[in-house]
Write a protein that holds these residues in place. Structure first.
Motif, mmCIF file in Angstrom:
data_model
loop_
_atom_site.group_PDB
_atom_site.id
_atom_site.type_symbol
_atom_site.label_atom_id
_atom_site.label_comp_id
_atom_site.label_asym_id
_atom_site.label_seq_id
_atom_site.Cartn_x
_atom_site.Cartn_y
_atom_site.Cartn_z
ATOM 1 N N TRP A 163 -1.874 -7.053 -1.767
ATOM 2 C CA TRP A 163 -2.470 -5.839 -2.327
ATOM 3 C C TRP A 163 -3.749 -5.471 -1.599
ATOM 4 N N PHE A 164 -4.538 -6.491 -1.230
ATOM 5 C CA PHE A 164 -5.804 -6.230 -0.539
ATOM 6 C C PHE A 164 -5.546 -5.682 0.862
ATOM 7 N N GLU A 165 -4.553 -6.237 1.553
ATOM 8 C CA GLU A 165 -4.262 -5.787 2.916
ATOM 9 C C GLU A 165 -3.748 -4.355 2.936
ATOM 10 N N ILE A 166 -2.892 -4.006 1.986
ATOM 11 C CA ILE A 166 -2.390 -2.632 1.914
ATOM 12 C C ILE A 166 -3.540 -1.665 1.662
ATOM 13 N N LEU A 167 -4.408 -2.021 0.721
ATOM 14 C CA LEU A 167 -5.559 -1.177 0.409
ATOM 15 C C LEU A 167 -6.507 -1.074 1.595
ATOM 16 N N LEU A 168 -6.762 -2.205 2.264
ATOM 17 C CA LEU A 168 -7.678 -2.223 3.396
ATOM 18 C C LEU A 168 -7.166 -1.357 4.544
ATOM 19 N N ALA A 176 -4.960 1.115 4.397
ATOM 20 C CA ALA A 176 -4.932 2.532 4.006
ATOM 21 C C ALA A 176 -6.330 3.149 4.064
ATOM 22 N N VAL A 177 -7.305 2.458 3.497
ATOM 23 C CA VAL A 177 -8.675 2.984 3.483
ATOM 24 C C VAL A 177 -9.247 3.032 4.894
#
Length: 272
Positions: free
Chosen positions: A19-24, A26-27
């Protein structure tokens, strides 16, 4: 003492969180696009720099972009394929390599991802200090804008999309920076010979595409490679080793840090 231990813990390979990697990612890409497109276009300076680059390439006897552009454009199916290659594989292959690293090389993921992020971040500085028009936008040039001519989908710098993207951010070429990152990562970590061959060919093919479509000078590719070298140096300074020297597997979070190398781990084949 506690600060030293905390810093060492941060620098130790850990299992990445999905979840953190996807968010990172994308942002980070959103911020990169925002900053890149917010850099003043500086059209006059970009055109002057393009003339200077073109003159320099003539001086060294390596001004071949126009010949490649016109030759490839004469083969419609080939140039159309290259237009779609330019528009899509830049993202598809990079994301694919990130997913492969996450699944197959979790201990090397963070260090390799840092190289990619640092490469991209330093490219923003290049866009700001050296605005550059691509060959297809040069004044008085005879380059062919292949996307505009063949009306292919996907270019953020031609047709109706040109107002959404800074067209004068050609130096350095992140198509080359990212493709080199993908290719070197695959060559270093994949075990299947065919995967290594494809990894080696990918940045070469990308270089041909960016020149044939008149989106970059070959010197832009040199700039992209220089950015990648910076990213690799930063990752090495932080982790104390290049990614392929780090352990492939890592313990779950909350357990002891992984060793610096995985010589003691059982050897298992790695899927490409």
């Amino acid at each position: 003492m506690r600060t030293h231990v905390s810093l060492r813990s941060l620098r130790s390979p850990r299992r990445p969180r999905l979840w953190f990697e996807i968010l990172l990612i994308a942002v980070s890409y959103w911020l990169y696009s925002l900053v890149r497109n917010a850099v003043p276009e500086q059209k006059a300076a970009a055109l002057r720099n393009a003339d200077w680059i073109w003159s320099l390439e003539h001086t060294v006897g390596l001004a071949f972009e126009e010949s490649v552009n016109r030759a490839v454009n004469s083969v419609t199916w080939l140039i159309v394929s290259m237009n779609y290659y330019y528009a899509t594989l830049h993202f598809v292959v990079t994301i694919g390599v990130l997913v492969w690293l996450f699944r197959r090389h979790p201990g090397r993921y963070a260090a390799t991802r840092l190289i990619l992020f640092a490469t991209t971040a330093v490219a923003l500085l290049g866009y700001y200090v050296f605005p550059l028009a691509p060959p297809r936008l040069m004044n008085g040039g005879s380059f062919i804008d292949t996307v505009l001519l063949h009306q292919t989908w996907g270019s953020m710098a031609s047709g109706n999309f040109k107002h959404m993207s800074n067209q004068y951010a050609a130096m350095p070429s992140m198509h080359i920076g990212w493709s080199l990152w993908c290719g070197l990562t695959i060559c270093a970590l994949a075990t299947a010979p065919w995967a290594k061959i494809l990894g080696a060919l990918y940045p070469v093919a990308t270089l041909v595409v960016i020149v044939a479509t008149a989106n970059h000078f070959w010197l832009d590719a040199v700039g992209g490679a220089a950015c990648l070298m910076f990213g690799a140096a930063l990752s090495y300074a932080w982790y104390g080793a290049l990614p392929h020297r780090l352990p492939r597997r890592v313990p779950p979070r909350g357990t002891a840090p992984a060793p610096v190398n995985d010589e003691a781990l059982p050897s298992q084949p790695t899927a490409p």
